[in-house]
Design an enzyme around this catalytic site. Sequence first.
Site, PDB file in Angstrom:
ATOM      1  N   VAL A 169      35.592  44.891  28.937  1.00 56.33           N
ATOM      2  CA  VAL A 169      36.916  44.908  29.554  1.00 56.33           C
ATOM      3  C   VAL A 169      37.720  43.667  29.186  1.00 56.33           C
ATOM      4  CG1 VAL A 169      38.157  44.952  31.762  1.00 56.33           C
ATOM      5  CG2 VAL A 169      36.070  46.301  31.478  1.00 56.33           C
ATOM      6  N   SER A 181      36.255  32.320  27.097  1.00 54.45           N
ATOM      7  CA  SER A 181      35.555  31.279  26.356  1.00 54.45           C
ATOM      8  C   SER A 181      34.076  31.215  26.717  1.00 54.45           C
ATOM      9  CB  SER A 181      36.203  29.924  26.644  1.00 54.45           C
ATOM     10  OG  SER A 181      37.542  29.915  26.239  1.00 54.45           O
ATOM     11  N   GLU A 225      31.879  37.241  29.222  1.00 59.60           N
ATOM     12  CA  GLU A 225      32.494  38.530  28.913  1.00 59.60           C
ATOM     13  C   GLU A 225      32.385  39.436  30.130  1.00 59.60           C
ATOM     14  OE1 GLU A 225      31.732  39.067  24.163  1.00 59.60           O
ATOM     15  OE2 GLU A 225      29.984  39.264  25.484  1.00 59.60           O
ATOM     16  N   LEU A 226      33.383  40.291  30.314  1.00 58.89           N
ATOM     17  CA  LEU A 226      33.399  41.211  31.440  1.00 58.89           C
ATOM     18  C   LEU A 226      33.249  42.634  30.928  1.00 58.89           C
ATOM     19  CD1 LEU A 226      33.821  41.396  34.551  1.00 58.89           C
ATOM     20  CD2 LEU A 226      36.227  41.858  34.056  1.00 58.89           C
ATOM     21  N   ASP A 230      41.054  28.512  43.659  1.00 53.86           N
ATOM     22  CA  ASP A 230      41.676  29.009  42.423  1.00 53.86           C
ATOM     23  C   ASP A 230      42.411  30.320  42.705  1.00 53.86           C
ATOM     24  OD1 ASP A 230      42.391  28.891  39.776  1.00 53.86           O
ATOM     25  OD2 ASP A 230      40.524  29.741  39.016  1.00 53.86           O
TER      26      ASP A 230
END
Length: 570
Positions: A298, A302, A305-306, A413
């Site tokens: 998806v 850096s 990963e998704l 965040d």
Amino acid sequence: MAIKEETEESCGSRAVVASITKESPRQHRMKLEVYGEVLQRIQESNYEEANFPGFDDLLWLHFNRLPARYALDVNVERAEDVLTHQRLLKLAEDPATRPVFEVRCVQVSPTLNGNSGDVDPSDPAVNEDAQSSYNSRSLAPPTFGSSPNFEALTQAYKDHAQDDDSAVNAQLPNSRPMHEITFSTIDRPKLLSQLTSMLGELGLNIQEAHAFSTADGFSLDVFVVDGWSQEETEGLKDALKKEIRKFKDQPCSKQKSITFFEHDKSTNELLPACVEIPTDGTDEWEIDMKQLKIEKKVACGSYGELFRGTYCSQEVAIKILKPERVNAEMLREFSQEVYIMRKVRHKNVVQFIGACTRSPNLCIVTEFMTRGSIYDFLHKHKGVFKIQSLLKVALDVSKGMNYLHQNNIIHRDLKTANLLMDEHEVVKVADFGVARVQTESGVMTAETGTYRWMAPEVIEHKPYDHRADVFSYAIVLWELLTGELPYSYLTPLQAAVGVVQKGLRPKIPKETHPKLTELLEKCWQQDPALRPNFAEIIEMLNQLIREVGDDERHKDKHGGYFSGLKKGHR
């Protein structure tokens, strides 16, 4: 589960501040043009370096290892500064000498686009100030000139002050000597925060900043600062050296803020085979990897990963850390995220399924949010919220944040990229990689997050509490209202400077509902004590929803609240 993409801007990761992305043909041509002009100026000025064998190739290598933005921003009339950058990057290769830095006095002009704005040249005070600045010697401009971003910051503050009589009465940049400090070292996570913190310790105010990462893992950071009383540079150099030595001499247990001094190549060899997660013995989070099926990527960042996939036939999101990028800092954040998420159960917080804590298969599994992030809806699919749907999203987020704060969790965040939508159009808070459980004292001091959404007390590295999230929430509300990126005309660091030193805030559209304007202004107060908590925000939102009217509460019969997003996926 949200994941930071290469284009996002964060102080937690250098790569996302000045990432090296594939250049467009136009950018490459402009880089070549700047390179050619700088090379010609160096040769015509008879600099010693111009006579070195293969100098033209080395100069091109310098430009090519840096992002296109470096070439586009650099002042070609200051070609000698490019040589300084080359030299610093070369010196930074030696672990014994880094971080390396250079200091010089510069002159920053207040003029905006060639106009003097409110400055009257006939004013005796102005003339006297100019004379005192220039009499001793003529000072060069900053490496990146009086950049459009610096000018935009000045103009933005002027506009803000005109629109808001209560604006912070901060002094605008004027024509006075400042100092330019250029650092180079190994590229590390949170480097920008560490450098700005060190400058703050010396009482220096950052007026302009340019941060670059090279393709081979080094950093080049240029700051224009004031706050040093003397034009001479030797005293400032000595002070910087002492500050660096002070950090280096700290015990290992206190060196969380100085990782930019050394690059430990053996880090990966010291990483544990299994990440230890604190436990009270009441739950389990380790997933059965045999039941986990990875289907489609998806997003890619850096450090991870998704993926979309399934776990025990349930649709899930899988965030996988890249083994080659894993370090001790990432493991701490991974452990913290699992520790926090395993205890969280709320309809407006992304549901944690489990995690694999055994290297090299480190991953976190959560429910899959089919409609993606609010950030994508606003900025990639150009979605627009009507007032009632905006308030519905705002209420969802405030409920999720209220739950977190009731459980002493500070997100740290909060931004639209970390707000996800499910198939039922419910918005949930996600991404707890940098979240923290609040200490018993109620205050925290570690800085993290994303500059455009960050509270001023966090930017300044002051103690803070849950009210820092309220400030970020206000910026999110403004983003929902306008569909724009906060402070889009400024770099992230320059936005931070404006927020702290100039009282800068995004401009609220004039047609905004008065009660929503009032809520925004309360939430982004400079003084955290004046900001409401999320329980109070929920009450204000419910009152506002009632005022807006029942007729706008119903979904659009063709598209629902997020019709713009649906169109974007056709």
